[in-house]
Design a protein around this motif. Structure first.
Motif, short mmCIF file in Angstrom:
data_model
loop_
_atom_site.label_atom_id
_atom_site.label_comp_id
_atom_site.label_asym_id
_atom_site.label_seq_id
_atom_site.Cartn_x
_atom_site.Cartn_y
_atom_site.Cartn_z
N ILE A 124 0.84 -1.21 0.00
CA ILE A 124 0.00 0.00 0.00
C ILE A 124 0.87 1.25 0.00
CG2 ILE A 124 -1.64 1.35 1.37
CD1 ILE A 124 -3.02 -1.21 2.12
N GLN A 125 1.94 1.22 0.76
CA GLN A 125 2.85 2.39 0.80
C GLN A 125 3.42 2.66 -0.58
OE1 GLN A 125 5.87 1.83 3.80
NE2 GLN A 125 4.45 2.20 5.48
N GLN A 126 3.83 1.58 -1.25
CA GLN A 126 4.40 1.75 -2.59
C GLN A 126 3.35 2.34 -3.54
OE1 GLN A 126 7.42 1.25 -3.64
NE2 GLN A 126 8.41 -0.33 -2.44
N VAL A 127 2.15 1.83 -3.45
CA VAL A 127 1.08 2.27 -4.35
C VAL A 127 0.74 3.74 -4.10
CG1 VAL A 127 -1.41 2.01 -4.71
CG2 VAL A 127 0.06 0.01 -4.80
N VAL A 128 0.60 4.10 -2.83
CA VAL A 128 0.25 5.49 -2.49
C VAL A 128 1.37 6.43 -2.92
CG1 VAL A 128 -0.15 7.09 -0.58
CG2 VAL A 128 -1.31 4.89 -0.61
N ARG A 129 2.62 6.00 -2.71
CA ARG A 129 3.77 6.84 -3.11
C ARG A 129 3.78 7.04 -4.62
NH1 ARG A 129 8.35 3.98 -1.83
NH2 ARG A 129 7.58 3.95 0.28
N TRP A 130 3.48 5.98 -5.34
CA TRP A 130 3.45 6.08 -6.80
C TRP A 130 2.34 7.02 -7.24
CZ3 TRP A 130 -0.27 4.74 -10.44
CH2 TRP A 130 0.17 4.78 -11.77
N ALA A 131 1.16 6.88 -6.61
CA ALA A 131 0.04 7.75 -6.96
C ALA A 131 0.35 9.22 -6.65
CB ALA A 131 -1.22 7.31 -6.21
N ARG A 132 1.03 9.45 -5.56
CA ARG A 132 1.44 10.82 -5.19
C ARG A 132 2.34 11.42 -6.27
NH1 ARG A 132 1.57 12.55 0.42
NH2 ARG A 132 1.32 10.74 1.73
N GLY A 133 3.17 10.57 -6.84
CA GLY A 133 4.10 11.04 -7.86
C GLY A 133 3.40 11.60 -9.09
N ARG A 134 2.12 11.29 -9.24
CA ARG A 134 1.35 11.77 -10.40
C ARG A 134 0.81 13.19 -10.17
NH1 ARG A 134 1.77 8.03 -14.38
NH2 ARG A 134 -0.37 8.12 -15.01
N LEU A 135 0.94 13.66 -8.92
CA LEU A 135 0.44 15.00 -8.61
C LEU A 135 1.49 16.04 -8.95
CD1 LEU A 135 -1.05 14.30 -5.04
CD2 LEU A 135 -2.25 14.24 -7.22
N SER A 136 1.03 17.27 -9.20
CA SER A 136 1.98 18.36 -9.40
C SER A 136 2.62 18.70 -8.06
CB SER A 136 1.26 19.59 -9.95
OG SER A 136 0.44 20.15 -8.92
N ARG A 137 3.70 19.50 -8.10
CA ARG A 137 4.39 19.84 -6.85
C ARG A 137 3.45 20.49 -5.85
NH1 ARG A 137 6.02 24.58 -5.07
NH2 ARG A 137 6.05 25.57 -7.08
N ARG A 138 2.66 21.45 -6.30
CA ARG A 138 1.76 22.17 -5.38
C ARG A 138 0.68 21.24 -4.84
NH1 ARG A 138 0.81 28.35 -7.17
NH2 ARG A 138 2.78 29.07 -6.34
N GLU A 139 0.16 20.40 -5.72
CA GLU A 139 -0.87 19.44 -5.27
C GLU A 139 -0.29 18.51 -4.22
OE1 GLU A 139 -2.00 17.65 -8.94
OE2 GLU A 139 -3.34 19.27 -9.53
#
Lengths: 138, 196
Positions: free
Chosen positions: B135-150
């Motif tokens: 889950i940590q890996q998945v959430v981290r990967w999903a976070r990477g899709r956000l812009s810096r400000r997001e």
């Protein structure tokens, strides 16, 4: 209000930012709007996964390192003095060399060539002049 | 989430301004854990997060005399950390672009350190440990899709559980902008995590 506005309120609700007085109207809308109800469910699941995926706290004591950094005295000249000083010296050096530029002394050979060229030009001029004189254009 | 006694912080800050290192040390101990975790979420590297967190405290000491106490010490120091993280990410981006340096990708040691970042309470249960890592890996990967400000807004809201007004102060953005960024970030995360 349209569904987009209600969806924003759903997000605020799950972020604990929705004013209580808005909650009743939101609940009423979710009972009649399938799209928003699904959206609400998706956000609830997302928030749940995000909470599970949070990194646990890790304890590191930064104080010894920070204490060392803030205690060490720097004996070297501050960079805010050194950098402008060096820059000024370099600019001064460049300025001096440019302003007091000493031309390269011509070699004897160069002077000879210049002299010869001068003589050739004079000779050609005189030849032309003679031609012109003969044709009485002068 | 933050139950610090603001009056105590004010006292410690005032002592620190007079050069009391022990008082500043107390402030460091109070905020180091949360700051480190925030850094860890913003820069996605344990070593870099440690450097940034330490540098945050060093800078706070250096500029504490100019801290006007209009906001809380917590807001002020988090602002320093967010700014340092941005500088770091910008530098990493340029290094990657100019020198084709793959420093953006974690090296083997960093990857191992991240895998070891597991909740101690689940260590005795291998299944839970595996699930947590996943889950940590998945959430981290999903976070990477956000812009810096997001990412910043998302981290401060869902990891640090700050109010929108506090996030607005830390990031120097209006509350409306924060809400818009939060809305976008959450929708993107919902899309990426819908299968989990």
């Amino acid at each position: 209000m349209n569904c987009k506005d209600y969806q924003k309120e759903i997000l605020l609700f799950y972020a604990d930012e929705l004013p209580p007085e808005r909650k009743t109207e939101l609940d009423q809308h979710l009972q009649i709007c399938f799209g928003c109800a699904k959206f609400s469910n998706d956000i609830l699941n997302t928030v749940d996964v995000i909470k599970k995926g949070r990194l646990p706290k890790r304890e590191i004591d930064f104080w010894p390192y920070v204490h060392k950094r803030i205690t060490v005295k720097h004996h070297l000249i501050s960079k805010w003095i050194l950098v402008p000083l060096i820059s000024m010296l370099l600019i001064g050096l460049m300025f001096t060399k440019t302003f007091f530029h000493i031309p390269v002394k011509a070699t004897c050979m160069d002077m000879e060539i210049v002299h010869e060229l001068g003589m050739i030009i004079d000779y050609e001029f005189l030849e032309d002049l003679e031609i012109l004189e003969n044709n009485e254009f002068v | 989430m933050y139950n610090r006694d603001r009056d105590e912080d004010i006292l410690l800050v005032q002592k620190s301004k007079k050069g009391d290192k022990d008082a500043f040390g107390e402030l460091v101990r109070r905020y180091q854990s949360d700051l480190y975790q925030l850094a860890r979420n913003l820069v996605s590297s344990t070593d870099e997060a440690e450097d940034i967190t330490a540098e945050t405290f060093v800078r706070a000491w250096r500029y504490i005399k100019s801290f006007k106490e209009k906001s809380s010490f917590k807001t002020w120091i988090w602002k320093i950390l967010v700014n340092l993280s941005r500088t770091h990410l910008r530098r990493r981006y340029l290094q990657n672009k100019i020198f084709f340096w793959q420093g953006f990708f974690k090296d083997k040691d960093d990857h191992i350190k991240e895998i070891e970042w597991i909740d101690p309470s689940t260590e005795s249960d291998p299944e839970k440990t595996f699930e947590q890592k996943n889950i940590q890996q998945v959430v981290r990967w999903a976070r990477g899709r956000l812009s810096r400000r997001e990412q910043e807004v998302f981290t401060l809201k869902y990891d640090k559980e700050l109010k929108i007004s506090e996030i607005s102060e830390i990031l120097s953005l209006s509350e409306n902008t924060i809400k818009v960024l939060l809305f976008r970030a959450t929708k993107k995360m919902a899309k990426e995590l819908k299968d989990y």
